[in-house]
Design a protein around this motif. Sequence first.
Motif, PDB file in Angstrom:
ATOM      1  N   UNK A 161       0.832  -1.208   0.000  1.00 27.63           N
ATOM      2  CA  UNK A 161       0.000   0.000   0.000  1.00 27.63           C
ATOM      3  C   UNK A 161       0.864   1.255   0.000  1.00 27.63           C
ATOM      4  N   UNK A 162       1.949   1.236   0.787  1.00 33.37           N
ATOM      5  CA  UNK A 162       2.834   2.397   0.852  1.00 33.37           C
ATOM      6  C   UNK A 162       3.538   2.642  -0.487  1.00 33.37           C
ATOM      7  N   UNK A 163       4.026   1.583  -1.105  1.00 36.59           N
ATOM      8  CA  UNK A 163       4.694   1.724  -2.406  1.00 36.59           C
ATOM      9  C   UNK A 163       3.724   2.245  -3.458  1.00 36.59           C
ATOM     10  N   UNK A 164       2.501   1.703  -3.451  1.00 30.41           N
ATOM     11  CA  UNK A 164       1.493   2.157  -4.410  1.00 30.41           C
ATOM     12  C   UNK A 164       1.147   3.623  -4.179  1.00 30.41           C
ATOM     13  N   UNK A 165       1.040   4.018  -2.911  1.00 33.24           N
ATOM     14  CA  UNK A 165       0.716   5.404  -2.603  1.00 33.24           C
ATOM     15  C   UNK A 165       1.793   6.369  -3.054  1.00 33.24           C
ATOM     16  N   UNK A 166       3.047   6.046  -2.779  1.00 31.72           N
ATOM     17  CA  UNK A 166       4.145   6.930  -3.172  1.00 31.72           C
ATOM     18  C   UNK A 166       4.249   7.074  -4.687  1.00 31.72           C
ATOM     19  N   UNK A 167       4.146   5.949  -5.392  1.00 28.07           N
ATOM     20  CA  UNK A 167       4.254   6.018  -6.858  1.00 28.07           C
ATOM     21  C   UNK A 167       3.046   6.736  -7.458  1.00 28.07           C
ATOM     22  N   UNK A 168       1.875   6.560  -6.856  1.00 27.50           N
ATOM     23  CA  UNK A 168       0.678   7.254  -7.355  1.00 27.50           C
ATOM     24  C   UNK A 168       0.805   8.757  -7.151  1.00 27.50           C
ATOM     25  N   UNK A 169       1.386   9.161  -6.021  1.00 24.98           N
ATOM     26  CA  UNK A 169       1.615  10.597  -5.795  1.00 24.98           C
ATOM     27  C   UNK A 169       2.427  11.190  -6.946  1.00 24.98           C
ATOM     28  N   UNK A 170       3.477  10.478  -7.356  1.00 26.52           N
ATOM     29  CA  UNK A 170       4.306  10.954  -8.457  1.00 26.52           C
ATOM     30  C   UNK A 170       3.498  11.080  -9.744  1.00 26.52           C
ATOM     31  N   UNK A 171       2.707  10.054 -10.046  1.00 24.02           N
ATOM     32  CA  UNK A 171       1.908  10.084 -11.274  1.00 24.02           C
ATOM     33  C   UNK A 171       0.878  11.216 -11.232  1.00 24.02           C
ATOM     34  N   UNK A 172       0.277  11.464 -10.085  1.00 24.81           N
ATOM     35  CA  UNK A 172      -0.720  12.535  -9.968  1.00 24.81           C
ATOM     36  C   UNK A 172      -0.086  13.907 -10.183  1.00 24.81           C
ATOM     37  N   UNK A 173       1.134  14.080  -9.698  1.00 20.63           N
ATOM     38  CA  UNK A 173       1.833  15.344  -9.932  1.00 20.63           C
ATOM     39  C   UNK A 173       2.080  15.534 -11.428  1.00 20.63           C
ATOM     40  N   UNK A 174       2.488  14.460 -12.097  1.00 21.04           N
ATOM     41  CA  UNK A 174       2.709  14.535 -13.546  1.00 21.04           C
ATOM     42  C   UNK A 174       1.414  14.898 -14.271  1.00 21.04           C
ATOM     43  N   UNK A 175       0.303  14.289 -13.849  1.00 24.45           N
ATOM     44  CA  UNK A 175      -1.001  14.609 -14.464  1.00 24.45           C
ATOM     45  C   UNK A 175      -1.371  16.067 -14.242  1.00 24.45           C
ATOM     46  N   UNK A 176      -1.069  16.606 -13.059  1.00 26.21           N
ATOM     47  CA  UNK A 176      -1.361  18.014 -12.789  1.00 26.21           C
ATOM     48  C   UNK A 176      -0.549  18.933 -13.697  1.00 26.21           C
ATOM     49  N   UNK A 177       0.691  18.537 -13.965  1.00 30.27           N
ATOM     50  CA  UNK A 177       1.507  19.329 -14.894  1.00 30.27           C
ATOM     51  C   UNK A 177       0.871  19.309 -16.279  1.00 30.27           C
ATOM     52  N   UNK A 178       0.365  18.154 -16.680  1.00 26.21           N
ATOM     53  CA  UNK A 178      -0.287  18.042 -17.985  1.00 26.21           C
ATOM     54  C   UNK A 178      -1.531  18.929 -18.061  1.00 26.21           C
TER      55      UNK A 178
END
Length: 277
Positions: A161-178
């Motif tokens: 769960x922790x690994x999924x959460x951290x990696x998802x945070x990164x992807x969400x930041x990338x989506x916000x940049x988009x």
Amino acid sequence: MRDTLRGIVELARLGNCVAAGVLTATGAFVAGASGAVLPTALAAATTVFAVAAGNAVNDYFDREIDAVNRPDRPIPRGAVSPRAALATAIGWFAVAVAVAISLPPLAIAIAAVNLVALVTYTSVFKGTPGLGNVLVAYLVGSTFLFGGAAVGNPRAVVVLAALAGLSTFTREVIKDVEDVAGDREEGLATLPIAVGERTALWIGAAALVVAVAVSPLPYLTGTLGAGYLAVVAVADAVMLYATYESFVDPGAAQQRFKYGTFLAAAAFVVGRAVVVA
């Protein structure tokens, strides 16, 4: 009528719903639920309907932003009215609650918190720098916790769960940049708008580096077999490359990042299967 029905289906984003259901089932499997078919199925179904409802609510609140960023979505293109989208979301939430009610108390508690989080994400947290990203990261990570709790063993999936959460945070930041153009027009203060796009991407990259650094732990502690380590190494490489790519092409990067996330989940399945065998 046909376009309306298609629009209602599109509100759910079936691919995301099925993926979330699979992640919940993965959490149950990693927690050791090879024989707990019914609670695993109920947990996965709850997740599917809850995510569908959350996506519909998101489209309802994001209808003006989507008119700029994603005009082909059901509400902006006129296939579904805002009121119909909201009614659809309420119906799917009701189904999720009805399915979840027979699960263990901890699983029900996680589901209740997540339902509230799904509703408040767009209406309260999405435009707050970083907090919206953290909330989505929690929701993704909690799908594994929910699966583990449904079969009575949530501790077994805490690292996942922790690994999924951290990696998802990164992807969400990338989506916000988009999505900076539409978000700025709507007056949202997302992380890249508040601190700058490159700074936001570096924050996302730092979160991913932490996730990659701790990803070998399940193997090193003997929880999962060598198969896990081999697959998670590939997943780490995909996500690291996607993060590098995000500085040039955030749209392509966040799609590639999704594949890395699923590879990471598959690593846990492979590692658990080897241990069971």
